[in-house]
Design a protein around this motif. Structure first.
Motif, PDB file in Angstrom:
ATOM      1  N   UNK A 116      -3.456 -46.220  12.257  1.00  0.00           N
ATOM      2  CA  UNK A 116      -2.982 -46.134  13.616  1.00  0.00           C
ATOM      3  C   UNK A 116      -2.099 -47.422  13.527  1.00  0.00           C
ATOM      4  N   UNK A 117      -0.948 -47.124  13.708  1.00  0.00           N
ATOM      5  CA  UNK A 117       0.066 -48.445  13.718  1.00  0.00           C
ATOM      6  C   UNK A 117       0.424 -48.724  15.318  1.00  0.00           C
ATOM      7  N   UNK A 118       0.249 -49.862  15.612  1.00  0.00           N
ATOM      8  CA  UNK A 118       0.765 -50.049  17.067  1.00  0.00           C
ATOM      9  C   UNK A 118       1.788 -51.268  16.875  1.00  0.00           C
ATOM     10  N   UNK A 119       2.954 -50.770  17.450  1.00  0.00           N
ATOM     11  CA  UNK A 119       4.180 -51.612  17.130  1.00  0.00           C
ATOM     12  C   UNK A 119       4.729 -52.262  18.466  1.00  0.00           C
ATOM     13  N   UNK A 120       4.944 -53.555  18.306  1.00  0.00           N
ATOM     14  CA  UNK A 120       5.584 -54.502  19.807  1.00  0.00           C
ATOM     15  C   UNK A 120       6.428 -55.163  19.266  1.00  0.00           C
ATOM     16  N   UNK A 121       7.437 -55.441  20.128  1.00  0.00           N
ATOM     17  CA  UNK A 121       8.304 -56.402  19.730  1.00  0.00           C
ATOM     18  C   UNK A 121       8.247 -57.353  20.965  1.00  0.00           C
ATOM     19  N   UNK A 122       8.026 -58.656  20.714  1.00  0.00           N
ATOM     20  CA  UNK A 122       7.722 -59.643  21.536  1.00  0.00           C
ATOM     21  C   UNK A 122       8.588 -61.333  21.181  1.00  0.00           C
ATOM     22  N   UNK A 123       8.546 -61.809  22.414  1.00  0.00           N
ATOM     23  CA  UNK A 123       9.252 -63.204  22.370  1.00  0.00           C
ATOM     24  C   UNK A 123       8.226 -64.404  22.498  1.00  0.00           C
ATOM     25  N   UNK A 124       8.424 -65.198  21.514  1.00  0.00           N
ATOM     26  CA  UNK A 124       7.353 -66.349  21.113  1.00  0.00           C
ATOM     27  C   UNK A 124       8.147 -67.732  21.607  1.00  0.00           C
ATOM     28  N   UNK A 125       9.506 -67.590  22.182  1.00  0.00           N
ATOM     29  CA  UNK A 125      10.159 -68.940  22.576  1.00  0.00           C
ATOM     30  C   UNK A 125       9.374 -69.988  23.268  1.00  0.00           C
ATOM     31  N   UNK A 126       8.766 -69.327  24.285  1.00  0.00           N
ATOM     32  CA  UNK A 126       7.899 -70.323  25.144  1.00  0.00           C
ATOM     33  C   UNK A 126       6.628 -70.850  24.368  1.00  0.00           C
ATOM     34  N   UNK A 127       6.452 -70.220  23.398  1.00  0.00           N
ATOM     35  CA  UNK A 127       5.088 -70.664  22.784  1.00  0.00           C
ATOM     36  C   UNK A 127       4.016 -69.613  23.190  1.00  0.00           C
ATOM     37  N   UNK A 128       4.232 -68.622  23.877  1.00  0.00           N
ATOM     38  CA  UNK A 128       3.276 -67.774  24.390  1.00  0.00           C
ATOM     39  C   UNK A 128       3.682 -66.162  24.170  1.00  0.00           C
ATOM     40  N   UNK A 129       2.999 -65.174  23.741  1.00  0.00           N
ATOM     41  CA  UNK A 129       3.285 -63.869  23.557  1.00  0.00           C
ATOM     42  C   UNK A 129       3.732 -63.393  24.920  1.00  0.00           C
ATOM     43  N   UNK A 130       5.141 -62.895  24.754  1.00  0.00           N
ATOM     44  CA  UNK A 130       5.672 -62.110  26.027  1.00  0.00           C
ATOM     45  C   UNK A 130       6.208 -60.794  25.539  1.00  0.00           C
ATOM     46  N   UNK A 131       5.387 -59.577  25.906  1.00  0.00           N
ATOM     47  CA  UNK A 131       6.047 -58.728  25.168  1.00  0.00           C
ATOM     48  C   UNK A 131       7.495 -58.211  25.750  1.00  0.00           C
ATOM     49  N   UNK A 132       8.255 -57.574  24.815  1.00  0.00           N
ATOM     50  CA  UNK A 132       9.588 -57.010  25.222  1.00  0.00           C
ATOM     51  C   UNK A 132       9.647 -55.541  25.398  1.00  0.00           C
ATOM     52  N   UNK A 133       8.762 -54.995  24.361  1.00  0.00           N
ATOM     53  CA  UNK A 133       9.162 -53.663  24.038  1.00  0.00           C
ATOM     54  C   UNK A 133       7.706 -53.239  23.118  1.00  0.00           C
ATOM     55  N   UNK A 134       7.192 -51.870  23.584  1.00  0.00           N
ATOM     56  CA  UNK A 134       6.088 -51.325  23.082  1.00  0.00           C
ATOM     57  C   UNK A 134       6.481 -49.844  22.477  1.00  0.00           C
ATOM     58  N   UNK A 135       6.459 -49.416  21.423  1.00  0.00           N
ATOM     59  CA  UNK A 135       6.527 -47.985  20.787  1.00  0.00           C
ATOM     60  C   UNK A 135       5.336 -47.082  21.056  1.00  0.00           C
ATOM     61  N   UNK A 136       5.409 -46.083  20.818  1.00  0.00           N
ATOM     62  CA  UNK A 136       4.315 -45.085  20.880  1.00  0.00           C
ATOM     63  C   UNK A 136       3.513 -45.278  19.589  1.00  0.00           C
TER      64      UNK A 136
END
Length: 141
Positions: free
Chosen positions: A112-132
């Protein structure tokens, strides 16, 4: 000529004078070591201890129950697109770069592939988008 030679002190005598002078002056206090140097190293918990192996530019970090692979060969390459391919018992992920190269991952069936796009600029994981979720198709022979 003997009188001229007597006026000059030998280097040994000058060295002696320097050491006498140095011993009579007050010594400046030594700088105190930083608080980091005084701290005893605390042992990391088992979940944070790892071994690291390098194979060329690829780094493999092994933790208890987890393994991370870092592919430095592609560092700095602009990505053109990412493609996930699944058919029968063949599953792959292609990361295509603008210089017409690709990083290709082939995955065995049963995932099962879980795909997420996230921002690491602040040093912390900040999700931007999640796919089914992408599930592998059951294999029927």
């Amino acid at each position: 000529m003997a009188a001229i030679q007597g006026k000059h002190s030998s280097s040994r005598t000058q060295g002696f004078r320097r050491s006498v002078r140095a011993s009579t002056t007050t010594a400046s206090p030594k700088p105190q070591p930083s608080s980091r140097q005084h701290r005893k190293r605390k042992r990391l918990p088992a979940s944070l201890r790892f071994t690291e192996t390098k194979r060329g530019k690829t780094t493999i970090r092994r933790y208890s129950g987890r393994t991370f692979y870092r592919f430095e060969e592609i560092k700095g390459k602009p990505v053109d697109f990412v493609e996930v391919f699944t058919a029968g018992e063949y599953h792959a992920i292609d990361v295509r770069f603008q210089d017409k190269t690709a990083l290709h991952f082939v995955i065995d069936p049963g995932f099962t592939l879980e795909t997420e796009y996230a921002d690491w600029k602040s040093g912390n994981w900040r999700p931007i988008k999640r796919w089914p979720l992408i599930r592998s198709a059951p294999f029927n022979s």
